[in-house]
Design an enzyme around this catalytic site. Structure first.
Site, mmCIF file in Angstrom:
data_model
loop_
_atom_site.group_PDB
_atom_site.id
_atom_site.type_symbol
_atom_site.label_atom_id
_atom_site.label_comp_id
_atom_site.label_asym_id
_atom_site.label_seq_id
_atom_site.Cartn_x
_atom_site.Cartn_y
_atom_site.Cartn_z
ATOM 1 N N GLU A 182 0.518 -4.503 9.314
ATOM 2 C CA GLU A 182 -0.577 -4.668 8.359
ATOM 3 C C GLU A 182 -0.107 -5.654 7.295
ATOM 4 O O GLU A 182 0.856 -5.371 6.565
ATOM 5 C CB GLU A 182 -0.957 -3.333 7.724
ATOM 6 C CG GLU A 182 -2.106 -3.440 6.741
ATOM 7 C CD GLU A 182 -2.405 -2.128 6.019
ATOM 8 O OE1 GLU A 182 -3.262 -2.146 5.114
ATOM 9 O OE2 GLU A 182 -1.788 -1.094 6.347
ATOM 10 N N ASP A 207 -4.495 0.029 -4.123
ATOM 11 C CA ASP A 207 -3.043 0.001 -4.079
ATOM 12 C C ASP A 207 -2.407 0.780 -5.226
ATOM 13 O O ASP A 207 -2.837 0.673 -6.376
ATOM 14 C CB ASP A 207 -2.538 -1.449 -4.122
ATOM 15 C CG ASP A 207 -2.936 -2.234 -2.889
ATOM 16 O OD1 ASP A 207 -3.044 -1.608 -1.824
ATOM 17 O OD2 ASP A 207 -3.130 -3.456 -2.992
#
Length: 257
Positions: free
Chosen positions: A52, A63
């Site tokens: 990824e 995130d």
């Protein structure tokens, strides 16, 4: 719909030598563009089945602090979308690459030209995904949706029905980051995800140890995504990709045990 890139993801899940496919996360441009290529090669050498590849962004809502900091450092060092696509182009001949970016960076054909097999867009809601899905289908790029533990059954069914490549199943509420608990919830989350889709189901967020990865596979994950733990390792040893390779090898061994 072109099938080459989607097939690359399907083959990676089908031929993974462990109980689940191993998908480590790489922040493009961290610590540098060339350094992130070396990390990608180390992932492949360590036994990654897919990678990824994150595109650094100034406001990465999904995130946690480790990956957010890596993205900020990458942008500060001059990372661009074109540079990260160059990382993709370098890594893709060795391992299928799934790009992770935010909606204002989505450029499906450029991603395919760089060798990407799929695209993850965490801030793209189901209701607004039609145009992006159509563009990805036309380009032969798998648009990989995310589902959360809090997703209602009806919404899960709609997301699962249009999933391409695999279904990214988030193991915890909140942002990315290492967790010390949560494995008891893996099985019910994965069971709900499997029930709503025909593509492989990969589990991510909060998985930071080989034992947690093995527990995810035991609970029914077709793939396991490792992010913050590996990004933290790159930050701790930016000149030593071999340290990351050894970490990935440990996760790979746990999935093969």
């Amino acid at each position: 719909m072109a099938a080459t890139e989607t097939d690359a993801i399907g083959r990676a899940f089908a031929t993974a030598p462990g109980r689940a496919a191993l998908m480590p996360y790489l922040m493009g441009g961290f610590p540098t563009i060339e350094g992130s290529k070396e990390v990608g090669y180390a992932y492949a050498d360590g036994g990654a089945d897919l990678v990824e590849l994150g595109v650094p962004f100034s406001d990465p809502l999904a995130d946690g602090p480790v990956i957010h900091a890596a993205g900020t450092d990458a942008l500060r060092a001059g990372a661009t979308l074109g540079g990260v696509l160059g990382v993709c182009e370098a890594i893709a001949p060795r391992v299928p690459v799934v790009l992770m970016c935010y909606t204002n960076l989505v450029l499906a054909q450029r991603a395919v030209d760089a060798g990407a097999s799929g695209l993850i867009v965490p801030d793209l809601p189901l209701e607004e995904s039609g145009a992006v899905l159509e563009a990805c289908d036309a380009a032969g790029l798998s648009l990989v949706p995310l589902v959360a533990p809090t997703s209602p059954d009806e919404r899960l069914a709609r997301i699962g029905a249009q999933a391409r490549g695999f279904l990214y199943t988030v193991s915890v509420t909140g942002t990315t980051g290492e967790r010390t608990s949560g494995r008891d919830a893996f099985a019910p989350i994965l069971a709900r995800a499997h029930a709503c889709t025909s593509v492989p189901v990969a589990l991510g967020f909060g998985i930071g140890t080989p034992d947690q990865a093995a527990a995810a596979a035991d609970a029914g994950a077709d793939g396991v995504i490792i992010g913050s733990r590996l990004v933290r390792a790159v930050a701790e040893s930016p000149e030593s990709p071999s340290a990351v390779r050894d970490l990935v090898a440990g996760f790979s061994e746990a999935l093969r045990a």
